[in-house]
Design an enzyme around this catalytic site. Structure first.
Site, PDB file in Angstrom:
ATOM      1  N   GLY A  20       9.062  11.663   3.696  1.00 21.99           N
ATOM      2  CA  GLY A  20       9.376  11.247   2.345  1.00 21.99           C
ATOM      3  C   GLY A  20       9.593  12.487   1.524  1.00 21.99           C
ATOM      4  N   CYS A  21      10.110  12.303   0.318  1.00 20.34           N
ATOM      5  CA  CYS A  21      10.346  13.444  -0.552  1.00 20.34           C
ATOM      6  C   CYS A  21       9.012  14.009  -1.024  1.00 20.34           C
ATOM      7  CB  CYS A  21      11.202  12.998  -1.719  1.00 20.34           C
ATOM      8  SG  CYS A  21      11.211  14.094  -3.113  1.00 20.34           S
ATOM      9  N   GLN A  22       8.017  13.151  -1.139  1.00 18.72           N
ATOM     10  CA  GLN A  22       6.754  13.547  -1.737  1.00 18.72           C
ATOM     11  C   GLN A  22       5.689  13.910  -0.722  1.00 18.72           C
ATOM     12  OE1 GLN A  22       6.288  14.101  -4.829  1.00 18.72           O
ATOM     13  NE2 GLN A  22       7.852  13.007  -5.928  1.00 18.72           N
TER      14      GLN A  22
END
Lengths: 404, 140
Positions: free
Chosen positions: B50-52
């Site tokens: 994920g981006c996070q």
């Protein structure tokens, strides 16, 4: 500068989130809008709305005038030599893709090279990867130092007669570094190479002078400058724009269409296919007026003061490391609390009413360079205050105890 | 306890918290006690990016029921994972496939599962159901 007056110009700054006053530090992602800009949207649809450039009627003329008025304001703001060097796009990414596609298909040849840097936003990496793959060209990357500055010696070594283009950001969105773009342009021009500057992060912080910087292309977005989303500007030097083919077909970009061939409209319309973002363009003119009204020297001074205040305060927090310590920085600070994931930090700050960005900020190569999963990023605008920064600091102390 | 009963139990637990900090304190505690994935499964092809934050997930079949283990580099994410595991682990494949995970929304954590947050959690739920589906067809 009357900060209370300025803050009252932005209704959203008095929002309350989770019962806490909002402290908005995600300005590098998008800026908030003053009431005059919000009103301009309503005014456009109430009194101006019409399609431009082709109607013979009153409203169409009015919309066309308002649209072209903004182009004039942009030309003046960036000190472009010609008004037809100002092209309206969907945003910075769109501007870069326009150049990658149109310039790339014609002026990047097999075996040639495109130079980018390790600190580019994905928008200034991926289009070049695509066009290099199509044209059989090679992508070269300028490394960055531990402080987060460009390694200019290596840049000069990479640069050669085979370099088709240098594409570099003016200010890094994840490190805050202000790059020496004028120096880069001069070095590139010495070997006959064109330069594109990604100005997404510079245009909101400083006045930009095209004739001083001398870049061949310069692109930025309206929404980071108190303007509407979905709109950007591509400045292109006349001599290149004349030689480049259209990026997209249809609408205003044609002169004549026959079933077997077509001819193109003059600049800048050659690059503005379809019905443009008329309302956004008109509204953006009001955003520029607003920023000019405050004064760019005032904006710069204020943001630098906030940067220094926050940097000093953050440095006092034990176990906090700042990524990007360039000598010349914009009001963007990336940091990490030791042993705490940036996502965890951001989620807790959010519930305390403090809006920061976390993650890789669409600059994964920067995170890989520093071997971190991402950062917490606080980016300040002129309407932020020292008190808000104090709340960020308090929040970070709270995060430290929670995750200890 | 059925998937539905477990969800109601969690919603009940969260109703005691007065503010967000208490919820997060609880999630952080839970995060520290996730049934951790065996290190040998923490490979690049087990990771949900994920981006996070990143999430590692593994599934196993035990007497017709599916058990999950997982890990994440972010603790709040780990806390939510532990809730998802509590609800979906040790259940029959068809129950997992058909589960409507409404509790996430009800305890106020919907934002963590929104597709645009891209923190790996939504992808993780999809992956859990995908594993269950695979075991279901094997059982058929």
């Amino acid at each position: 500068m009357d900060i209370a007056k300025i803050r009252s110009d932005f209704p959203i700054l008095s929002e309350v989130v989770y019962d806490k006053p909002l402290a908005y530090f995600d300005n590098a992602a998008t800026s908030q809008k003053p009431q005059v800009v919000i009103d301009a949207i309503s005014n456009y649809y109430t009194h101006i709305n019409s399609n431009i450039h082709r109607g013979v009627h009153y409203l169409s003329q009015r919309a066309t005038d308002a649209f072209e008025e903004t182009r004039k304001k942009v030309q003046k703001h960036i000190n472009a030599e010609h008004i037809h060097e100002v092209i309206f796009t969907k945003g910075t990414t769109d501007g870069i893709n326009l150049v990658a596609s149109s310039f790339g298909q014609n002026f990047i040849g097999e075996g040639e090279e495109v130079i980018i840097s390790n600190m580019e936003h994905h928008s200034n990496i991926v289009p070049w990867q695509l066009i290099c793959a199509q044209r059989g060209a090679q992508l070269k990357v300028i490394p960055i130092t531990d402080q987060g500055e460009l390694d200019m010696d290596t840049f000069r070594k990479l640069l050669n007669k085979n370099t088709a283009l240098v594409a570099i950001n003016h200010i890094s969105n994840s490190l805050g570094t202000v790059n020496p773009v004028k120096e880069i342009v001069e070095a590139a021009h010495e070997v006959g190479t064109a330069v594109l500057i990604d100005g997404a992060q510079s245009a909101p912080h400083m006045p930009i002078d095209m004739q001083d910087i001398g870049a061949d292309f310069y692109t930025f977005s309206a929404h980071k400058m108190c303007g509407p989303t979905g709109l950007g500007v591509l400045y292109g030097r006349e001599e290149w724009l004349e030689k480049m083919p259209p990026y997209q077909g249809g609408g205003e970009m044609i002169k004549e269409v026959f079933l077997d061939h077509s001819t193109w409209a003059d600049l800048p319309y050659k690059f503005e296919a379809g019905t443009p973002n008329i309302s956004e363009v008109v509204v953006f003119g009001h955003a520029l007026d607003y920023l000019n009204g405050i004064g760019w020297d005032v904006i710069q001074e204020r943001e630098q003061a906030l940067l220094h205040y926050a940097t000093e305060k953050l440095k006092q927090i034990e176990g906090l490391k700042i990524y990007g310590e360039a000598r010349n920085k914009a009001s963007v600070i990336s940091f990490l609390l030791e042993g705490i994931h940036p996502y965890d930090t951001g989620m807790v700050l959010d519930k305390l009413g403090v809006a920061v960005r976390t993650g890789h900020h669409c600059t994964q190569p920067v995170m890989d360079r520093f071997e971190i999963p991402g950062t917490v990023r606080a980016s300040f605008a002129f309407y932020n205050t020292e008190e808000e920064i104090d709340r960020l600091i308090e929040g970070l102390k709270r995060v430290k105890t929670m995750f200890a | 306890m059925s998937i539905e009963e477990k969800q109601i139990e969690i919603v009940d637990e969260f109703s005691m918290f007065e503010d967000w900090m208490q919820k997060y304190d609880y999630l952080i505690d839970l995060g520290k006690s996730v049934p951790l994935i065996d290190e040998r499964y923490k490979t690049p092809d087990q990771v949900i990016k994920g981006c996070q934050s990143q999430v590692w997930l593994n599934a196993a079949s035990n007497g017709g029921k599916v058990t999950f283990t997982a890990d994440s580099d972010a603790i709040i994410t780990k806390g939510i994972i532990s809730l998802l595991i509590r609800v979906l682990s040790n259940e029959k494949p068809e129950d997992i496939v058909n589960a409507d995970l409404h509790f996430i929304d009800e305890i106020g954590l919907k934002e963590h599962l929104s597709p645009t947050r891209a923190n790996g959690l939504l992808a993780m739920v999809k992956q859990m159901k995908f594993y269950a589906l695979a075991y279901q067809s094997k059982n058929d």
